[in-house]
Design an enzyme around this catalytic site. Structure first.
Site, PDB file in Angstrom:
ATOM      1  NE  ARG A  36      -4.393  -1.275   1.833  1.00 65.78           N
ATOM      2  CZ  ARG A  36      -5.193  -1.861   2.710  1.00 65.78           C
ATOM      3  NH1 ARG A  36      -4.830  -1.980   3.967  1.00 65.78           N
ATOM      4  NH2 ARG A  36      -6.370  -2.314   2.338  1.00 65.78           N
ATOM      5  CE  LYS A 193     -19.674 -15.295   8.474  1.00 57.80           C
ATOM      6  NZ  LYS A 193     -19.850 -14.502   9.664  1.00 57.80           N
ATOM      7  N   GLY A 346      -8.988  -8.600   0.181  1.00 53.14           N
ATOM      8  CA  GLY A 346      -7.761  -8.924   0.905  1.00 53.14           C
ATOM      9  C   GLY A 346      -7.272 -10.336   0.639  1.00 53.14           C
ATOM     10  N   GLY A 369     -13.658  -3.711   0.665  1.00 50.00           N
ATOM     11  CA  GLY A 369     -15.022  -3.214   0.827  1.00 50.00           C
ATOM     12  C   GLY A 369     -15.379  -2.160  -0.212  1.00 50.00           C
TER      13      GLY A 369
HETATM   14  P1  ADP Z   1     -11.804 -11.502   0.265  1.00 47.07           P
HETATM   15  O1  ADP Z   1     -10.960 -11.093   1.447  1.00 47.07           O
HETATM   16  O2  ADP Z   1     -10.963 -11.709  -0.955  1.00 47.07           O
HETATM   17  O3  ADP Z   1     -12.962 -10.578   0.041  1.00 47.07           O
HETATM   18  P2  ADP Z   1     -13.323 -13.362   1.890  1.00 47.07           P
HETATM   19  O4  ADP Z   1     -12.753 -12.689   3.094  1.00 47.07           O
HETATM   20  O5  ADP Z   1     -14.775 -13.202   1.617  1.00 47.07           O
HETATM   21  O6  ADP Z   1     -12.457 -12.943   0.587  1.00 47.07           O
HETATM   22  O7  ADP Z   1     -13.110 -14.931   1.987  1.00 47.07           O
HETATM   23  C1  ADP Z   1     -11.835 -15.511   2.054  1.00 47.07           C
HETATM   24  C2  ADP Z   1     -11.848 -16.727   2.928  1.00 47.07           C
HETATM   25  O8  ADP Z   1     -12.821 -17.671   2.522  1.00 47.07           O
HETATM   26  C3  ADP Z   1     -10.514 -17.450   2.867  1.00 47.07           C
HETATM   27  O9  ADP Z   1      -9.881 -17.332   4.126  1.00 47.07           O
HETATM   28  C4  ADP Z   1     -10.892 -18.899   2.544  1.00 47.07           C
HETATM   29  O10 ADP Z   1     -10.164 -19.846   3.315  1.00 47.07           O
HETATM   30  C5  ADP Z   1     -12.351 -18.937   2.896  1.00 47.07           C
HETATM   31  N1  ADP Z   1     -13.048 -20.021   2.199  1.00 47.07           N
HETATM   32  C6  ADP Z   1     -13.075 -20.244   0.875  1.00 47.07           C
HETATM   33  N2  ADP Z   1     -13.769 -21.372   0.598  1.00 47.07           N
HETATM   34  C7  ADP Z   1     -14.167 -21.881   1.782  1.00 47.07           C
HETATM   35  C8  ADP Z   1     -14.906 -23.056   2.169  1.00 47.07           C
HETATM   36  N3  ADP Z   1     -15.367 -23.916   1.271  1.00 47.07           N
HETATM   37  N4  ADP Z   1     -15.108 -23.259   3.488  1.00 47.07           N
HETATM   38  C9  ADP Z   1     -14.637 -22.378   4.401  1.00 47.07           C
HETATM   39  N5  ADP Z   1     -13.950 -21.254   4.105  1.00 47.07           N
HETATM   40  C10 ADP Z   1     -13.718 -21.016   2.815  1.00 47.07           C
HETATM   41 MG    MG Z   2     -11.209 -11.377   3.536  1.00 48.19          MG
END
Ligand code: ADP
Ligand code: MG
Length: 392
Positions: A36, A193, A346, A369
């Site tokens: 960053r 989620k 992230g 976000g």
């Molecule tokens: P980002 O930070 O890119 O927006 P998220 O924070 O929404 O992504 O989600 C990332 C997390 O989701 C990772 O830590 C990953 O391990 C988890 N994840 C992905 N697939 C699964 C799954 N099938 N079960 C549990 N966790 C999962």
């Molecule tokens: Mg995340």
């Protein structure tokens, strides 16, 4: 509506206050990832070359507002920024009463979140910050979705307020990808989620031609299709919403594909044994941790046919080596594709880094976000304020 851009202003001998997002990981007084800081360098260098007296603001972590806490000091950031710029960067602890800075020099103001009223967007605080400068430059895309004193409030009171090149670059790249996309347009939304990303999925369905869901989100869709998901991470409360989204996709002539096969394990751990299952053969004591090999091929083909790709969220628990293959396959398919690709988030960026495909993504957003809110079609509050003051 449009906003002023820093590059188009005369900054010579002006007091220029730049809001950056220098919220980097710090360990034992050292910055452990300076991505960053490096992203902000062109903005800072340009302002200095234009002869500005440069003041920089940022937040770091989540300190208790109104209390100085050395744990959240920007000193390590000042040190690293100084190394990268090849000059001394002074950190000013108390700066609301005034900052002594000469043209061609740069001062880093201590953590904005030490100031009471920052998060509540307090008007008095915003006016005080605005009083420090001739020109305010909003350059922190990663915090542009938050209306706080140093990101939004200040804009209304600064003599001149404009977007910095990093923020404007993010907005330009995202607008290019989203408003005039090469078709077919594909979104890949994975991660942990549904609830936090459900509104995104709903809005995305109106914009994209294809939608691939992954991760915990896909598990909820698998359950919504009537399959057993065992002990998987999923959200039973949102099954109905997932069904509505599936119907909406069908009504629009598309589909949200459900994985044909998945990788399951009996435990959520790095060394759990990975087992391939057809999607309708998951046992009660198994959890889905990745997409299966057939699904990875199918999704890779969808990626190969896309003109534009938007990616947020890994399709599996890529942090565990046994469950990283699905996300690796997505990353490598995007790497091979000639589509315009945008990725943000992230964990998504960590995955891109891990699989070494950084160079092959057309645009990597520094925001998580803020990226999602932009994708949803929301106007980011800090940007809305820049537009409003430019057009008043
Ligand atoms: P980002 O930070 O890119 O927006 P998220 O924070 O929404 O992504 O989600 C990332 C997390 O989701 C990772 O830590 C990953 O391990 C988890 N994840 C992905 N697939 C699964 C799954 N099938 N079960 C549990 N966790 C999962
Ligand atoms: Mg995340």
């Amino acid at each position: 509506m449009s906003y002023l851009r820093m590059e188009n202003l005369d900054l010579a001998a002006k007091r220029v206050l730049i809001r950056e997002d220098l919220n980097v990981p710090v360990s034992a007084g050292r910055v452990t990832s300076d991505a960053r800081i490096r992203a902000a360098l062109p903005t800072i260098r340009t302002a200095l070359e234009m002869g500005a007296a440069v003041m920089i603001m940022s937040h770091l972590g989540r300190p208790v507002e109104g209390e100085y806490d050395p744990q959240f000091s920007l000193q390590p950031v000042a040190d690293r920024l100084g190394e990268l710029l090849g000059r001394n960067v002074r950190l000013q602890k108390d700066w609301l009463d005034g900052v002594d800075v000469a043209p061609g020099d740069v001062v880093l103001c201590e953590n904005v979140r030490f100031n009471p009223g920052e998060k509540a967007n307090d008007e008095t605080l915003a006016r005080t910050m605005a009083g420090l400068c001739d020109i305010f430059v909003m350059d922190a895309f990663g915090t542009a979705h938050r209306a706080q004193a140093s990101t939004e409030g200040i804009t209304w009171h600064a003599p001149v307020a404009c977007a910095g090149p990093l923020l404007a670059g993010e907005l330009d790249a995202l607008a290019k990808g989203l408003r005039d996309p090469a078709r077919p347009m594909l979104a890949i939304v994975g991660g942990s989620k549904v609830s936090t990303k459900l509104t995104v999925l709903d809005t995305l369905l109106d914009k994209v031609d294809e939608l691939i869901v992954g991760g915990g989100i896909a598990n909820t869709f698998i359950a919504a299709s009537g399959h057993n998901v065992g002990t998987s991470l999923y959200e039973p409360d949102l099954i109905h919403d997932a069904q509505l989204l599936i119907q909406k996709a069908h009504a629009g002539g598309g589909a949200i594909p459900i994985p044909k096969d998945v990788i399951v394990a009996k435990a959520f751990s790095d060394d759990a044994e990975p087992l391939v299952r057809k999607v309708n053969e998951v046992a009660d004591d198994e959890m889905i941790l990745d997409i299966g090999p057939l699904t990875a091929i199918e999704y890779s083909e969808i990626i190969a046919g896309a003109g534009t790709i938007i990616w947020n969220g890994p399709v599996g628990v890529f942090e565990f080596r046994n469950f990283a293959d699905g996300t690796r396959a997505m990353a490598e398919a995007i790497e091979r594709s000639s589509a315009y690709s945008i990725a943000g988030g992230g964990d998504t960026l960590a995955a891109i880094d891990q699989f070494g495909v950084t160079e092959d993504i057309s645009y990597i957003s520094t925001g998580g976000g803020a990226f999602l809110e932009f994708v949803e079609g929301k106007t980011l509050p800090a940007v809305a304020a820049l537009e409003a003051v430019a057009n008043r």
